[in-house]
Design an enzyme around this catalytic site. Structure first.
Site, short mmCIF file in Angstrom:
data_model
loop_
_atom_site.label_atom_id
_atom_site.label_comp_id
_atom_site.label_asym_id
_atom_site.label_seq_id
_atom_site.Cartn_x
_atom_site.Cartn_y
_atom_site.Cartn_z
N TRP A 158 2.23 8.04 -0.95
CA TRP A 158 0.84 7.55 -0.86
C TRP A 158 0.75 6.03 -0.94
O TRP A 158 -0.25 5.48 -1.41
CB TRP A 158 -0.03 8.21 -1.94
N HIS A 159 1.79 5.36 -0.49
CA HIS A 159 1.79 3.90 -0.41
C HIS A 159 1.74 3.49 1.05
O HIS A 159 2.56 2.72 1.52
CB HIS A 159 3.02 3.33 -1.11
N HIS A 160 0.75 4.02 1.77
CA HIS A 160 0.66 3.79 3.21
C HIS A 160 0.40 2.31 3.51
O HIS A 160 -0.29 1.62 2.76
CB HIS A 160 -0.49 4.62 3.81
#
Length: 341
Positions: A280-282
């Site tokens: 979730w570190h896009h």
């Protein structure tokens, strides 16, 4: 794409009295106009829908320094630009979106750090702890750990009881050790599914497309296995549960929709591919030098900036939240100074 809209009537010192916030508003598009044929597009306002479903148009003032700042995140900012007519012309035309500016790099370069790891049931109570320590191994993998999650007690016992590992009750102590590939080389893209701003676009991060990323994942998983097998870790694991059994356990959990292979739990390369999850570190989609300039102004468009992780060419090694906050603060100061220079 539901975001909170902040309409700045005055930017000076971010005075709360000069800021209107619309919660749970859905942005439909940015209004872009051209004064003459062939002239540069200019952002004039936004069309959005409030929480009650009422549609509104918010226009900028006539000041030459008025502008729109998009900060909808790595996925949302690319989506909004494309819905507004800035993006790959062939994709926009296929959906019937009027092309304001053919910009094929919008939505490209999407990246995300990968997450793989092990659940470790513990024979002794463990402290409830979120990730608070990050181990950096040769600048390739980041090793993180957490313990005492409810997920451990609710998810693992049924799966454990279906294996040959043993029988466990509803209350199970334990934790998780995960690794992520720092600064992955593999990138993907975003494509619109429709013109509906509420519909999540099609996103491909292309995990492990580059062999080097897979190599780093294997290296990180081997590090986790070495930690779990270490003498210092003995009191935190059941001696009757082998490391291979822990790999089998993770391979049995439906973390994603990828099919499992016969060698998922015996080949670390296959394990990384089959059990990968998003961290979730896009980032990416509106990258500096490709979609925005070094002042984060959208190339070829007046009055429009993008300031969020979509502009990153690479994500920070750990949580990018602080970096995004510093970027917003720094750009706010620079924009404010520019308005008074």
């Amino acid at each position: 794409m539901i975001i909170d809209i902040v309409l700045l009537t005055c930017f000076k010192y971010a005075d709360p009295k000069n800021i209107n916030v619309y919660l749970h508003a859905t942005v439909h598009k940015i209004i872009l106009t051209t004064e003459t044929v062939g002239s540069r597009p200019k952002a004039e306002g936004v069309i959005f829908e409030d929480a009650s479903g009422v549609r509104h148009t918010a226009l900028l003032t006539k000041s030459s320094k008025s502008e729109i700042i998009v900060s909808a995140g790595a996925i949302g900012s690319s989506q909004l630009l494309m819905l507004s007519g800035i993006g790959p012309a062939d994709q926009l035309e296929e959906l019937g979106i009027k092309v304001v500016m053919d910009q094929p790099m919008v939505g490209q370069g999407m990246g995300d750090s990968t997450l793989n790891g092990l659940f470790i049931p513990s024979p002794t109570p463990v402290e409830l702890s979120l990730v608070s320590v990050v181990g950096i191994y040769l600048s390739a993998s980041h090793i993180e750990a957490g313990s005492g999650f409810n997920l451990i007690s609710k998810l693992l016992p049924p799966i454990l009881n279906q294996t040959n590992i043993g029988s466990f009750g509803p209350r199970l102590n334990g934790g998780i050790i995960v690794q992520k590939v720092a600064h992955p080389l593999s990138t993907g893209y975003i494509e619109l599914r429709s013109t509906d701003p509420n519909e999540t676009p099609r996103v491909r991060f292309s995990y492990f497309k580059e062999p080097e990323d897979l190599r780093k994942c294997v290296q990180g998983m081997q590090t986790i296995i070495n930690v779990v097998n270490s003498k210092a870790f003995l009191k935190f694991r059941f001696q009757t549960i082998s490391t291979q059994s822990l790999l089998n356990l993770v391979a049995a959990i439906p973390f994603n929709l990828r099919p499992r292979n016969l060698d998922t739990a015996t080949s670390l390369e296959q394990f990384c591919n089959d059990t990968v999850m998003a961290f979730w570190h896009h980032y990416g989609g509106c990258q500096v030098g490709k979609v925005v300039d070094t002042e984060y102004r959208v190339l070829g468009v007046d009055g429009l900036r993008v300031i969020d992780a979509s502009t990153f060419n690479s994500s920070p090694g750990t949580n990018p939240q602080a970096t995004v906050m510093m970027l917003g603060r720094a750009m706010g100061v620079r924009i404010q100074k520019g308005r008074h220079s």
